[in-house]
Design an enzyme around this catalytic site. Structure first.
Site, PDB file in Angstrom:
ATOM      1  N   LYS A  33     -12.180  -6.106  -3.756  1.00 52.95           N
ATOM      2  CA  LYS A  33     -10.920  -6.562  -3.156  1.00 52.95           C
ATOM      3  C   LYS A  33     -11.014  -6.430  -1.649  1.00 52.95           C
ATOM      4  O   LYS A  33     -11.155  -5.326  -1.115  1.00 52.95           O
ATOM      5  CB  LYS A  33      -9.737  -5.761  -3.675  1.00 52.95           C
ATOM      6  N   VAL A  83      -1.614  -5.859  -7.056  1.00 47.69           N
ATOM      7  CA  VAL A  83      -3.010  -6.193  -7.386  1.00 47.69           C
ATOM      8  C   VAL A  83      -3.901  -4.956  -7.232  1.00 47.69           C
ATOM      9  O   VAL A  83      -4.745  -4.669  -8.079  1.00 47.69           O
ATOM     10  CB  VAL A  83      -3.498  -7.351  -6.510  1.00 47.69           C
ATOM     11  N   GLY A  84      -3.708  -4.220  -6.148  1.00 47.81           N
ATOM     12  CA  GLY A  84      -4.453  -2.977  -5.967  1.00 47.81           C
ATOM     13  C   GLY A  84      -4.134  -1.953  -7.036  1.00 47.81           C
ATOM     14  O   GLY A  84      -5.019  -1.211  -7.488  1.00 47.81           O
ATOM     15  N   GLU A 110     -13.575   7.314   0.817  1.00 52.01           N
ATOM     16  CA  GLU A 110     -13.953   7.502   2.218  1.00 52.01           C
ATOM     17  C   GLU A 110     -12.687   7.278   3.011  1.00 52.01           C
ATOM     18  O   GLU A 110     -12.199   6.157   3.136  1.00 52.01           O
ATOM     19  CB  GLU A 110     -15.069   6.530   2.600  1.00 52.01           C
ATOM     20  N   CYS A 118     -12.884   5.266  11.497  1.00 45.45           N
ATOM     21  CA  CYS A 118     -12.540   6.562  10.920  1.00 45.45           C
ATOM     22  C   CYS A 118     -13.409   7.692  11.459  1.00 45.45           C
ATOM     23  O   CYS A 118     -12.987   8.843  11.488  1.00 45.45           O
ATOM     24  CB  CYS A 118     -12.630   6.502   9.396  1.00 45.45           C
ATOM     25  N   GLU A 129      -4.415  10.960  12.084  1.00 48.12           N
ATOM     26  CA  GLU A 129      -5.260   9.819  12.443  1.00 48.12           C
ATOM     27  C   GLU A 129      -4.405   8.759  13.109  1.00 48.12           C
ATOM     28  O   GLU A 129      -3.356   8.374  12.599  1.00 48.12           O
ATOM     29  CB  GLU A 129      -5.938   9.259  11.198  1.00 48.12           C
TER      30      GLU A 129
END
Length: 483
Positions: free
Chosen positions: A179, A216-217, A255, A289, A386
């Site tokens: 995806k 969808v995810g 990750e 990241c 972050e």
């Protein structure tokens, strides 16, 4: 390849989902092209195709076929490198320099690495004979593919993230539903097109979908026919994926985020690390990241180092990556720019000092000025969360122990760096930092054979290298009596 085909790859066929959504050029704010917008039904079809290809074909056991297909895809991407490079610049806002490195050329090399690794990898290990209960037994260890994999990638380096998942999964013998990120769907579509047109990949082995729908995810992370999830993205979403996978106890590779620290020891020559700190935080506008977004400096040299970093930041050319000489491109969206600015303004209100930047750049696109915050509280939001923007937070420390404490004062543990005149001392500090990767005195760890991943809430597992292949393998021990 020509014009990107606006279709999904499902069960070996390019499928028009009947609906589309725009992919936006972040440097101009204009529409590049309409991307296919998969529904839940398309995701379920892709999972069924991957399940069939894994269960009912010889893909999982035919190493030679897997190596052949990996090499075909490697060659196809090399042939279409220029077109893919232009699309990467347009859709992601990457500069040509990044396209020549981690945005495209380095990811393409990952396919060649895993083709070679699969060819020589010992999928069967002989443990020899063992006596038990008066009889001898011959034992072996079989390493078998994990099964059907949902691979979900982020927007910042979509080709790297896709191929770092796809290549080892295919080398292991898994089948995949990939995806693409909603913000960068066209690169995923282009990859699916090349797989369909220029490889002998059996139907269903690789399925590529893009969608604007959150549902969808959710299907890809909860469906009972999915055996494993590999995801790159934010830590909050990673937590949600772990929870979604738990009812079926799927294998999960994550990750996730980072808030990496670059430590300048008190004996360091500051010129090179000051340059590296400035250029790193501006690389892809800070949307990485593993970027070192915290700069830890000796308290006695704080102002001196800040001036050198500020000088280097002031030389960074910001603008459309298609224009020669521009080092830093845009943020991915207006929403991301607003997030970055909000965190910067709150940091200033909380007591951080603004040395430069701290504002959006007028004009088309989603640009933000390179920003330097000094005298940052190590416990503050801007030092802990972050940010994913070109914002460097400078934090003072007293001695080596204090520097290590501050560096480890984070829920994250993805990367970091140390500079010092005494290499042994710098290495000793690096070994105390709880992160998955560390560069010492400018050492570069990123390569196809080097495992990448994080400690703590920066993720689970390792991508790249032999460790990346192992993530997609199950281990089975077999014993048979002798004689």
């Amino acid at each position: 390849m020509g014009k990107v085909l606006r279709r999904l790859l499902i069960d070996g066929q390019l499928v028009d989902p009947g609906r589309h959504y725009p992919s936006i050029n972040p440097a101009t704010g204009s529409v590049i092209e309409e991307a296919p917008d998969a529904t839940v039904e398309h995701a379920e079809s892709a999972i069924r195709a991957a399940r069939h290809a894994f269960d009912d074909t010889d893909w999982s056991t035919n190493v030679a076929k897997r190596v052949q297909c990996l090499r075909q895809l490697h060659e196809a991407l090399q042939r279409h490198r220029e077109e893919l490079g232009q699309l990467t610049i347009a859709e992601c806002g990457h500069t040509p320099m990044l396209v020549a490195g981690p945005a495209l050329d380095d990811p393409i090399s990952v396919l060649g690495y895993y083709a070679e690794l699969a060819e020589k990898f010992a999928f069967t290990e002989d443990l020899g004979e063992h006596e038990s209960r008066g009889a001898m037994h011959r034992r072996s260890v079989e390493r078998e593919p994990a099964g059907v994999v949902s691979a979900i990638v982020a927007y910042n380096y979509p080709m790297q993230l896709a191929l770092a998942k796809l290549a080892p999964a295919l080398a292991a013998g898994c089948t995949v539903v990939l995806k693409g990120a909603p913000q960068t769907p066209l690169l995923a579509v282009a990859l699916g097109e090349l797989i369909a047109a220029e490889t002998d990949m059996p139907a269903g082995v690789v399925n590529v979908i893009t969608s604007s729908e959150v549902a969808v995810g959710e299907v890809l992370t909860t469906h009972p026919d999915v055996d494993m999830i590999t995801f790159t993205g934010s830590t909050p979403v990673g937590r949600q994926i772990m929870a979604a996978a738990s009812p079926t106890v799927k294998r999960v590779f994550l990750e996730l985020g980072g808030k990496s620290a670059l430590i300048l020891l008190d004996d360091a020559d500051i010129e090179m690390p000051a340059l590296i700190a400035a250029m790193s935080i501006c690389s892809h506008a800070g949307q990485g990241c593993a970027i070192t977004s915290r700069l830890l400096v000796p308290r006695s040299r704080h102002d001196e180092i800040v001036e050198r970093v500020k000088a280097h930041l002031s030389n960074v050319k910001v603008g459309n990556p298609t224009e020669p000489g521009n080092y830093m491109g845009p943020l991915i969206s207006q929403a991301q720019r607003e997030k970055v600015d909000g965190m910067v303004q709150r940091a200033i209100e909380a007591g951080a000092q603004l040395a430069m930047g701290g504002h959006s750049i007028d004009g088309p696109g989603f640009f933000y000025a390179p920003t330097l915050l000094t005298n940052v509280d190590p416990d503050s939001e801007v030092a802990q969360d972050e940010l994913f923007g070109p914002v460097l937070a400078v934090i003072a420390f007293d001695d080596d122990d204090d520097a290590v404490r501050i560096a480890n004062n984070s829920i994250f543990g993805l990367s970091g760096g140390v500079y010092g005149a005494d290499t042994d001392r710098a290495m000793a500090v690096a070994r105390r930092i709880r992160t998955g990767t560390v560069g010492v005195n400018g050492g570069v760890w990123f390569a196809p054979d080097a495992p990448f991943g994080g400690y703590k809430q920066s993720g689970i597992g390792r991508e790249m290298g032999a460790a990346g292949l192992a993530e997609f393998l199950e281990t089975k021990t077999i014993a048979v009596p002798v004689g």
